[in-house]
Design a protein around this motif. Sequence first.
Motif, PDB file in Angstrom:
ATOM      1  N   GLY A   1       0.898  -1.382   0.058  1.00 25.68           N
ATOM      2  CA  GLY A   1      -0.034  -0.113   0.141  1.00 25.68           C
ATOM      3  C   GLY A   1       0.879   1.239   0.270  1.00 25.68           C
ATOM      4  N   PHE A   2       0.396   2.243   0.215  1.00 24.79           N
ATOM      5  CA  PHE A   2       0.599   3.500  -0.121  1.00 24.79           C
ATOM      6  C   PHE A   2       0.520   4.679   1.249  1.00 24.79           C
ATOM      7  CE2 PHE A   2      -2.705   5.163  -2.112  1.00 24.79           C
ATOM      8  CZ  PHE A   2      -2.625   6.495  -1.506  1.00 24.79           C
ATOM      9  N   ILE A   3       1.585   5.482   1.490  1.00 29.45           N
ATOM     10  CA  ILE A   3       1.310   6.612   3.046  1.00 29.45           C
ATOM     11  C   ILE A   3       0.996   8.149   2.129  1.00 29.45           C
ATOM     12  CG2 ILE A   3       2.241   5.144   4.899  1.00 29.45           C
ATOM     13  CD1 ILE A   3       5.267   6.791   3.912  1.00 29.45           C
ATOM     14  N   TYR A   4       0.444   9.090   2.661  1.00 32.92           N
ATOM     15  CA  TYR A   4       0.194   9.655   2.058  1.00 32.92           C
ATOM     16  C   TYR A   4       0.180  10.990   3.562  1.00 32.92           C
ATOM     17  CZ  TYR A   4      -1.979  14.672   1.029  1.00 32.92           C
ATOM     18  OH  TYR A   4      -2.806  15.683   0.861  1.00 32.92           O
TER      19      TYR A   4
ATOM     20  N   GLU B   1      14.769   4.963   8.297  1.00 26.68           N
ATOM     21  CA  GLU B   1      14.455   3.960   9.633  1.00 26.68           C
ATOM     22  C   GLU B   1      14.199   3.380   9.199  1.00 26.68           C
ATOM     23  OE1 GLU B   1      15.303   2.514  13.104  1.00 26.68           O
ATOM     24  OE2 GLU B   1      15.881   4.320  12.254  1.00 26.68           O
ATOM     25  N   ILE B   2      12.893   2.587   9.162  1.00 22.43           N
ATOM     26  CA  ILE B   2      11.853   2.023   8.791  1.00 22.43           C
ATOM     27  C   ILE B   2      12.100   1.089   7.630  1.00 22.43           C
ATOM     28  CG2 ILE B   2       9.883   1.344   7.648  1.00 22.43           C
ATOM     29  CD1 ILE B   2       8.592   3.702   8.794  1.00 22.43           C
TER      30      ILE B   2
ATOM     31  N   ARG C   1      13.785  -2.333   7.818  1.00 20.70           N
ATOM     32  CA  ARG C   1      13.162  -3.553   6.864  1.00 20.70           C
ATOM     33  C   ARG C   1      11.789  -3.580   7.430  1.00 20.70           C
ATOM     34  NH1 ARG C   1      17.881  -5.177   3.965  1.00 20.70           N
ATOM     35  NH2 ARG C   1      19.970  -5.389   4.921  1.00 20.70           N
ATOM     36  N   GLY C   2      11.354  -2.647   7.131  1.00 19.85           N
ATOM     37  CA  GLY C   2      10.372  -2.853   7.834  1.00 19.85           C
ATOM     38  C   GLY C   2       9.121  -2.520   7.018  1.00 19.85           C
ATOM     39  N   ARG C   3       8.113  -2.391   7.134  1.00 15.53           N
ATOM     40  CA  ARG C   3       6.467  -2.075   6.335  1.00 15.53           C
ATOM     41  C   ARG C   3       6.270  -0.468   6.763  1.00 15.53           C
ATOM     42  NH1 ARG C   3       8.026  -6.117   2.723  1.00 15.53           N
ATOM     43  NH2 ARG C   3       5.455  -4.479   1.447  1.00 15.53           N
ATOM     44  N   ILE C   4       5.684  -0.052   5.301  1.00 10.56           N
ATOM     45  CA  ILE C   4       5.408   1.468   4.824  1.00 10.56           C
ATOM     46  C   ILE C   4       4.723   2.039   6.208  1.00 10.56           C
ATOM     47  CG2 ILE C   4       3.977   1.509   2.514  1.00 10.56           C
ATOM     48  CD1 ILE C   4       7.720   4.170   3.348  1.00 10.56           C
ATOM     49  N   LYS C   5       4.070   1.048   5.843  1.00  8.56           N
ATOM     50  CA  LYS C   5       2.832   1.461   7.290  1.00  8.56           C
ATOM     51  C   LYS C   5       3.078   1.845   8.104  1.00  8.56           C
ATOM     52  CE  LYS C   5       1.586  -3.571   8.257  1.00  8.56           C
ATOM     53  NZ  LYS C   5       0.250  -4.638   8.696  1.00  8.56           N
ATOM     54  N   GLU C   6       3.871   1.659   9.111  1.00 12.97           N
ATOM     55  CA  GLU C   6       4.537   1.372   9.656  1.00 12.97           C
ATOM     56  C   GLU C   6       4.518   2.984  10.142  1.00 12.97           C
ATOM     57  OE1 GLU C   6       7.917  -0.661  10.658  1.00 12.97           O
ATOM     58  OE2 GLU C   6       7.410  -2.578   9.840  1.00 12.97           O
ATOM     59  N   TYR C   7       5.023   4.123   8.969  1.00 12.21           N
ATOM     60  CA  TYR C   7       5.275   5.411   9.078  1.00 12.21           C
ATOM     61  C   TYR C   7       3.496   5.684   9.639  1.00 12.21           C
ATOM     62  CZ  TYR C   7       5.583  10.535   6.599  1.00 12.21           C
ATOM     63  OH  TYR C   7       6.441  11.606   6.896  1.00 12.21           O
TER      64      TYR C   7
END
Length: 443
Positions: free
Chosen positions: A263-266, A278-279, A284-290
């Motif tokens: 998925g994507f972040i906005y 950092e993520i 080496r995590g997923r972008i949703k953690e943002y």
Amino acid sequence: MSDLKKLYEVVQQRNNGDKEFLQAVEEVFESLEVIEQVHPEKLDDDVLARIVEPERQIIFRVPWVDDNGVTHVNRGFRIEFNSALGPYKGGLRFHPSVNASIIKFLGFEQIFKNSLTTLPMGGGKGGSDFDPKGKSDAEVMRFCQSFMSELYRHIGPNTDVPAGDIGVGGREIGYLFGQYKRLKNEFSGVLTGKGLTFGGSLVRTEATGYGLCYFTQALLKDNGTSFDGKTVAISGSGNVAIYACEKATELGAKVVTMSDSNGFIYDPNGIDLACVKEIKEVRRGRIKEYVETHPDATYTAGARPWQTPCDIALPCATQNELDLEDAKALVANKVFAVCEGANMPTTPEAIHYLMQNGVFYAPGKASNAGGVACSGLEMSQNAQHLSWTREEVDARLQKIMESIFETCRDTAKEYGHEKEYVVGANIAGFLKVAEAMKAQGTV
């Protein structure tokens, strides 16, 4: 029926089912039809028939043992497509989607991309259906050592010089180089993207993302504007996307999206790149953690960011990620330019729609050539046993990318397709390779 259409039918028959490769060939042939109409004498049946057939295709077994002592078997590839301009040059991709069609399309694109840099590099590509995600460092090392135990027979600093791509970063390049050195008993510039302590080049990590922005900056300037004050949508969160975000922000833009395969972040305030690094690079995590630490940001699962209003779109994830519906959304939101940071991320239907609606479109073989351009600079430093400063490499990279833009612009105009940068890129890249192939005879 034109000679190009006849040849494309032959390519289809020989490569039945290789949809990505056929898509790449069709895009190039579409541009070459312009030559057929204006300067048919520059199209040579012999060269065309040879340029669509790889000089060498290597497929091999890659057995490796995981941390639990279980043996796994993956498939390795190296497509050495064309060496008319220099040693085969192109990255290695480690991803479950890798197959012969994808490696062939990437190798074919690489021929023209490398030609546009003006550096002495042929085109090739390689990789494996191995997935480094979720693997320990020891497992990745054992896989890389097994992979190189076969690949080393086919590469060399004056023969074939691989680099990184999706799934192959500094860690993987280090393991691959160490195994090559051990097997060949030599320290040479056989791989690019190496660590700075053993022959790597400054700016190589950032080069594709930075180069994308240098190309886009040149395009914007030529059309009376700049990055300053623009809203930018970026897909991906790997190496290319991260450093495209960094450079676009540095040039005055506000980057509002990034993504991964889920998925994507906005972020309406602009992407906090330190958090993304950092993520993705450390954990080496997923972008949703943002969104856990950025309350104004949103995460949309199972979608790409192209519905987001933006002035500039930079697709930096993977092939065919921007389709016709995405193009329609971008046009409706009055996007000014779409410049590719990935290889062939825009579908043919989307490309046509964007261009028909006045959007400036730059193909990856031109706009994402910064990575291989910097790899070429790393090869030069290795050959001379030198290490250039960061400022020197960055200045050379910017000059190369600006030159690529000018070549695309001027060639498109010469052939009566002004502002159609995909036509300029394909024709300019092809003509240089074709001339070299003719001069070397039927080999």
